[in-house]
Design a protein around this motif. Sequence first.
Motif, PDB file in Angstrom:
ATOM      1  N   PRO A 203      64.889  46.964  33.517  1.00  0.00           N
ATOM      2  CA  PRO A 203      65.474  46.605  32.184  1.00  0.00           C
ATOM      3  C   PRO A 203      64.580  46.453  31.105  1.00  0.00           C
ATOM      4  O   PRO A 203      63.565  45.848  31.104  1.00  0.00           O
ATOM      5  CB  PRO A 203      66.379  45.199  32.388  1.00  0.00           C
ATOM      6  CG  PRO A 203      65.309  44.788  33.737  1.00  0.00           C
ATOM      7  CD  PRO A 203      64.985  46.038  34.508  1.00  0.00           C
ATOM      8  N   ASP A 204      64.891  47.355  29.920  1.00  0.00           N
ATOM      9  CA  ASP A 204      63.984  47.353  28.686  1.00  0.00           C
ATOM     10  C   ASP A 204      64.749  46.092  27.939  1.00  0.00           C
ATOM     11  O   ASP A 204      65.709  46.695  27.329  1.00  0.00           O
ATOM     12  CB  ASP A 204      63.847  48.563  28.150  1.00  0.00           C
ATOM     13  CG  ASP A 204      63.259  48.515  27.013  1.00  0.00           C
ATOM     14  OD1 ASP A 204      63.066  47.376  26.372  1.00  0.00           O
ATOM     15  OD2 ASP A 204      62.737  49.843  26.440  1.00  0.00           O
ATOM     16  N   TYR A 205      64.537  45.205  27.742  1.00  0.00           N
ATOM     17  CA  TYR A 205      65.346  44.244  26.968  1.00  0.00           C
ATOM     18  C   TYR A 205      65.402  44.169  25.628  1.00  0.00           C
ATOM     19  O   TYR A 205      66.369  44.141  24.949  1.00  0.00           O
ATOM     20  CB  TYR A 205      64.828  42.634  27.369  1.00  0.00           C
ATOM     21  CG  TYR A 205      65.380  42.147  28.922  1.00  0.00           C
ATOM     22  CD1 TYR A 205      66.573  42.122  29.092  1.00  0.00           C
ATOM     23  CD2 TYR A 205      64.323  42.296  29.840  1.00  0.00           C
ATOM     24  CE1 TYR A 205      66.868  41.781  30.616  1.00  0.00           C
ATOM     25  CE2 TYR A 205      64.495  42.018  31.334  1.00  0.00           C
ATOM     26  CZ  TYR A 205      65.868  41.800  31.466  1.00  0.00           C
ATOM     27  OH  TYR A 205      66.420  41.517  32.826  1.00  0.00           O
ATOM     28  N   ASP A 206      64.450  45.129  24.937  1.00  0.00           N
ATOM     29  CA  ASP A 206      64.570  45.211  23.561  1.00  0.00           C
ATOM     30  C   ASP A 206      65.565  46.314  23.332  1.00  0.00           C
ATOM     31  O   ASP A 206      66.246  46.192  22.289  1.00  0.00           O
ATOM     32  CB  ASP A 206      63.179  45.832  22.983  1.00  0.00           C
ATOM     33  CG  ASP A 206      62.128  44.585  22.933  1.00  0.00           C
ATOM     34  OD1 ASP A 206      62.383  43.385  22.913  1.00  0.00           O
ATOM     35  OD2 ASP A 206      60.910  44.713  22.918  1.00  0.00           O
TER      36      ASP A 206
ATOM     37  N   PRO B 166      72.713  38.877  31.943  1.00  0.00           N
ATOM     38  CA  PRO B 166      72.078  40.413  32.071  1.00  0.00           C
ATOM     39  C   PRO B 166      72.006  40.920  33.055  1.00  0.00           C
ATOM     40  O   PRO B 166      72.432  42.260  32.964  1.00  0.00           O
ATOM     41  CB  PRO B 166      70.576  39.692  31.701  1.00  0.00           C
ATOM     42  CG  PRO B 166      70.657  38.377  31.020  1.00  0.00           C
ATOM     43  CD  PRO B 166      71.697  37.753  31.570  1.00  0.00           C
TER      44      PRO B 166
ATOM     45  N   LEU C 123      73.603  44.835  32.951  1.00  0.00           N
ATOM     46  CA  LEU C 123      72.889  45.934  33.479  1.00  0.00           C
ATOM     47  C   LEU C 123      73.320  46.609  34.548  1.00  0.00           C
ATOM     48  O   LEU C 123      73.382  47.702  34.700  1.00  0.00           O
ATOM     49  CB  LEU C 123      71.374  45.312  34.019  1.00  0.00           C
ATOM     50  CG  LEU C 123      70.478  44.815  32.640  1.00  0.00           C
ATOM     51  CD1 LEU C 123      69.389  44.322  33.462  1.00  0.00           C
ATOM     52  CD2 LEU C 123      70.055  46.073  32.065  1.00  0.00           C
TER      53      LEU C 123
ATOM     54  N   LEU D 110      67.859  47.087  25.370  1.00  0.00           N
ATOM     55  CA  LEU D 110      69.281  46.527  25.781  1.00  0.00           C
ATOM     56  C   LEU D 110      69.853  45.742  24.426  1.00  0.00           C
ATOM     57  O   LEU D 110      71.101  45.706  24.189  1.00  0.00           O
ATOM     58  CB  LEU D 110      69.201  45.566  26.936  1.00  0.00           C
ATOM     59  CG  LEU D 110      70.409  44.968  27.487  1.00  0.00           C
ATOM     60  CD1 LEU D 110      71.564  46.136  27.733  1.00  0.00           C
ATOM     61  CD2 LEU D 110      70.092  44.067  28.715  1.00  0.00           C
ATOM     62  N   GLY D 111      68.953  44.761  24.012  1.00  0.00           N
ATOM     63  CA  GLY D 111      69.439  44.111  22.658  1.00  0.00           C
ATOM     64  C   GLY D 111      69.969  44.868  21.696  1.00  0.00           C
ATOM     65  O   GLY D 111      70.927  44.516  21.188  1.00  0.00           O
TER      66      GLY D 111
ATOM     67  N   ARG E  70      76.103  39.422  24.350  1.00  0.00           N
ATOM     68  CA  ARG E  70      74.875  38.876  24.332  1.00  0.00           C
ATOM     69  C   ARG E  70      74.749  37.611  25.179  1.00  0.00           C
ATOM     70  O   ARG E  70      73.958  37.241  25.696  1.00  0.00           O
ATOM     71  CB  ARG E  70      74.242  38.868  22.927  1.00  0.00           C
ATOM     72  CG  ARG E  70      73.702  40.235  22.614  1.00  0.00           C
ATOM     73  CD  ARG E  70      73.194  40.204  21.128  1.00  0.00           C
ATOM     74  NE  ARG E  70      74.326  39.372  20.258  1.00  0.00           N
ATOM     75  CZ  ARG E  70      74.361  39.505  19.068  1.00  0.00           C
ATOM     76  NH1 ARG E  70      73.089  39.562  18.231  1.00  0.00           N
ATOM     77  NH2 ARG E  70      75.365  39.165  18.268  1.00  0.00           N
TER      78      ARG E  70
END
Length: 130
Positions: A41-44, A66, A70, A46-47, A62
């Motif tokens: 997971p690349d949370y940036d 998560p 995902l 994904l955000g 949001r």
Amino acid sequence: MFPSMPSSIPPSLVDATADLDSIGSVLCDLLAAGNAPAEGPDYDELGKLLERIHARSGIDFRTYKPATILRRLHGRMNATARPTLAGYAAYLESDPEEFARLLNSLLIKVTEFFRDPKLFEYLGAHVLPS
């Protein structure tokens, strides 16, 4: 033989189509994609994707777990042969049908009816006795 059967399925539920002669290879490709390791997971990223979805649909994912987001997102990435989140996000911008499929996949299909204790108390006290 029964043309109404395929047409009764909403297009947003279809990941792939194939004729009888090529369906074997399509299924093999889908299975291989499903066994491929998904990117971490690349949370940036994904955000950013969730912000774009919110801006476009009005739905704010949001607050979802998560892991759930995902898992469902990786399912769509595999179905479209997009191994990276950035690649899938770019594809999503260019394909409105895929955007609909993603929304359908992300929406958790439960109703508040089953989560409302007051409703069950009312049913137990007033409806079930009769």
